[in-house]
Design an enzyme around this catalytic site. Structure first.
Site, PDB file in Angstrom:
ATOM      1  N   GLU A  17       0.827  -1.206   0.000  1.00 50.66           N
ATOM      2  CA  GLU A  17       0.000   0.000   0.000  1.00 50.66           C
ATOM      3  C   GLU A  17       0.863   1.258   0.000  1.00 50.66           C
ATOM      4  OE1 GLU A  17      -2.983  -0.206   3.001  1.00 50.66           O
ATOM      5  OE2 GLU A  17      -3.981  -1.901   2.056  1.00 50.66           O
TER       6      GLU A  17
ATOM      7  N   TRP B 116       1.781   1.623  -3.535  1.00 52.97           N
ATOM      8  CA  TRP B 116       0.660   2.227  -4.274  1.00 52.97           C
ATOM      9  C   TRP B 116       0.753   3.759  -4.181  1.00 52.97           C
ATOM     10  CZ3 TRP B 116      -2.899   1.187  -7.784  1.00 52.97           C
ATOM     11  CH2 TRP B 116      -3.340  -0.130  -7.980  1.00 52.97           C
TER      12      TRP B 116
ATOM     13  N   TRP C 116     -22.880  10.822 -17.981  1.00 54.96           N
ATOM     14  CA  TRP C 116     -23.287  10.681 -16.593  1.00 54.96           C
ATOM     15  C   TRP C 116     -24.678  11.263 -16.368  1.00 54.96           C
ATOM     16  CZ3 TRP C 116     -20.034   7.526 -14.352  1.00 54.96           C
ATOM     17  CH2 TRP C 116     -18.683   7.544 -14.690  1.00 54.96           C
TER      18      TRP C 116
ATOM     19  N   ASN D   5     -10.460   2.596   4.401  1.00 56.08           N
ATOM     20  CA  ASN D   5     -10.104   2.431   2.996  1.00 56.08           C
ATOM     21  C   ASN D   5     -11.076   1.532   2.235  1.00 56.08           C
ATOM     22  OD1 ASN D   5      -8.137   2.918   0.804  1.00 56.08           O
ATOM     23  ND2 ASN D   5      -7.870   0.697   0.915  1.00 56.08           N
TER      24      ASN D   5
ATOM     25  N   TRP E 192     -17.427  10.758 -11.457  1.00 52.57           N
ATOM     26  CA  TRP E 192     -16.483  10.512 -10.359  1.00 52.57           C
ATOM     27  C   TRP E 192     -15.841  11.781  -9.837  1.00 52.57           C
ATOM     28  CZ3 TRP E 192     -11.431  12.007 -11.207  1.00 52.57           C
ATOM     29  CH2 TRP E 192     -11.022  12.143 -12.541  1.00 52.57           C
TER      30      TRP E 192
ATOM     31  N   TRP F 153     -10.290   7.450  -6.977  1.00 58.79           N
ATOM     32  CA  TRP F 153     -11.563   7.679  -7.674  1.00 58.79           C
ATOM     33  C   TRP F 153     -11.521   7.171  -9.117  1.00 58.79           C
ATOM     34  CZ3 TRP F 153     -16.330   8.640  -6.211  1.00 58.79           C
ATOM     35  CH2 TRP F 153     -16.537   9.038  -4.886  1.00 58.79           C
TER      36      TRP F 153
END
Length: 491
Positions: free
Chosen positions: A284, A287, A316, A354, A372, A395
């Site tokens: 992580e 990441w 959207w 998370n 988003w 996102w």
């Protein structure tokens, strides 16, 4: 870099600590006298609400920086200089006032920060002062980890493999700031004021302390030491919001009150010792590096564009209907208990687990059909640990528009996510207490509860708790159709 400067200025930004600090170390090593400054930048602060936990966290962390600088220098007149105003102006004026030859700072690769630094560099140059910046916020940045053909990575797993192959003990070594602490200079009398109170910079106290979010280096170290007693079990506990599984260090990473080198060093050592939890946690942290280099190498993502350009053509939901759906999501009135509990956690504390960030993001984008970017902005406004690269990456992952994102046809079911990750309903009962008396089996989808269960629990769907604003199965089909159109066009 010039071997020695008579005096230098360290400009703190997202690195609010004294220990293992790249810019501070280089300044102390190369300057005979060093001052340290933080600017409450009104270009940033003026856009924030007057009660913002992040500002209070920063302010309280600066008090610790001030104390630690004076202790390190062994001189009561040493300490932190604090300014309030536009950073571009304040830094150049202060550097000129102190007659320093160089300003030292750590990198910040967010677009607005880069633009600010270009202006600061120019203002300093007008006075014959140089700006030196250093890597401090991540282990590897910018173009340090590339593919075999010299291109930036757009897929995480090969990036992670290259990261692990590249890492050496030197990359994780702490900067020995203490070695040159004698170069910390006393502050001039006109700059030797204490860190201002929140009210002095036009902000108000929040519930930060009531939430027991410990600021500063001491807070970061307290949380780290607690987490290290649990890290071996991290893989088994990290996905359950009612369990004490995470490190809770994200806000400290965001504001640099803890060193990423220390965290990666602790995780890497335990990885080598065979800890499965440490391996997951290190992944992580990688990441985090990955998303920072994505922002640097694919700068369009920082300008509100999808990493995959074809996804910017998605149709959207829009108009009044879209805004009603979005408001229900923001205000935790979706009728899906886990989603609502997660949003209440965010709204009340500035933190969200998370796993729940993925759940609520998927729900907004793929159940409600909302762009988003709306969710990204809401998180940016409310998260204590808001970080542009990680927030944007998360996102875009949820919306399938990002690099190495979940496939567009992977759509979280909010009910099964609830049953799997809050099986006893402890998290839901904490944040949605109006449902607390329901049997656990009925808690995840209360509109499907038996009439007697609802009556006994004093729950009236549509009154004491909202009915679902969408039906998941129908929303899923609509989302698949929305994405298929885009995929066909791209093909």
């Amino acid at each position: 870099m010039q071997t020695t400067f008579s005096s230098g200025l360290v400009w703190l930004r997202r690195d609010l600590r004294v220990t293992d600090h790249a810019a501070l170390y280089h300044a102390l090593k190369h300057c005979q006298k060093v001052h340290v400054v933080f600017v409450f930048d009104t270009a940033i602060l003026d856009k924030l609400p007057r009660a913002d936990r992040r500002v209070e966290f920063i302010r309280d962390s600066l008090v610790q920086v001030d104390e630690r600088l004076r202790a390190l220098a062994g001189h009561p007149q040493a300490g932190l200089i604090v300014r309030h105003g536009v950073a571009q102006d304040k830094i150049a004026k202060l550097a000129h006032h102190l007659q320093v030859q160089a300003v030292f700072a750590n990198h910040d690769d967010e677009p607005q920060a880069l633009a600010r630094d270009i202006q600061v560099r120019g203002h300093l140059a007008d006075h014959g002062i140089v700006l030196h910046t250093f890597k401090d916020h991540v282990i590897f940045e910018r173009n340090e980890v590339l593919t075999q053909v010299g291109k930036p990575f757009a897929v995480f797993t090969p990036y992670k493999n290259a990261w692990l192959k590249k890492i050496t003990p030197f990359d994780l070594k702490a900067y020995p700031v203490e070695k040159y602490a004698q170069h910390l200079a006393p502050r001039p009398d006109d700059l030797a004021q204490p860190v201002p109170a929140l009210q002095d910079i036009d902000f108000e106290n929040t519930n930060l302390h009531a939430l027991k979010i410990p600021p500063g280096e001491s807070g970061g170290q307290t949380l780290l030491q607690d987490f290290l007693t649990r890290i071996d079990h991290y893989e088994d506990t990290r996905n359950f919001p009612a369990v004490k599984g995470p490190s809770y260090l994200s806000v400290h990473l965001r504001f640099g009150t803890v060193s990423i080198r220390q965290l990666a060093r602790e995780a890497h050592a335990r990885l080598l010792a065979g800890s499965p939890g440490a391996a997951v946690w290190l992944s992580e942290l990688i990441w985090r590096d990955f998303y920072v280099q994505v922002l640097h190498n694919f700068s369009h993502v920082g300008r509100g564009q999808s990493f995959k350009p074809e996804y910017d053509s998605i149709k959207w939901e829009h108009g009044t209907h879209a805004h009603k759906l979005f408001d229900a999501w923001c205000q935790a009135r979706t009728g899906y208990p886990l989603v609502d509990a997660a949003m209440r956690q965010l709204n009340q504390t500035g933190y969200m687990h998370n796993r729940l960030r993925m759940v609520v993001a998927s729900f907004l984008v793929k159940d409600l059909g909302i762009d988003w970017r709306w969710g990204e902005r809401y998180f940016a406004e409310h998260l204590n640990d808001f970080d542009l690269s990680a927030n944007n990456g998360g996102w875009q992952w949820a919306s399938s528009s990002g690099c190495d994102a979940q496939p567009y046809f992977r759509i979280f079911n909010p009910i099964s996510q609830s049953e799997k990750f809050d099986p006893e309903g402890k998290f839901i009962r904490r944040y949605v207490p109006e449902l607390a008396a329901l049997p656990t089996a009925a808690l995840h989808a209360p509109w499907l509860a038996k009439p007697m269960e609802l009556q006994t629990a004093e729950v009236v769907i549509g009154k004491t708790y909202p009915a679902p604003i969408v039906e998941h199965a129908d929303a899923r089909e609509k989302t698949l159709a929305r994405y298929v159109v885009v995929k066909k066009k791209a093909a």
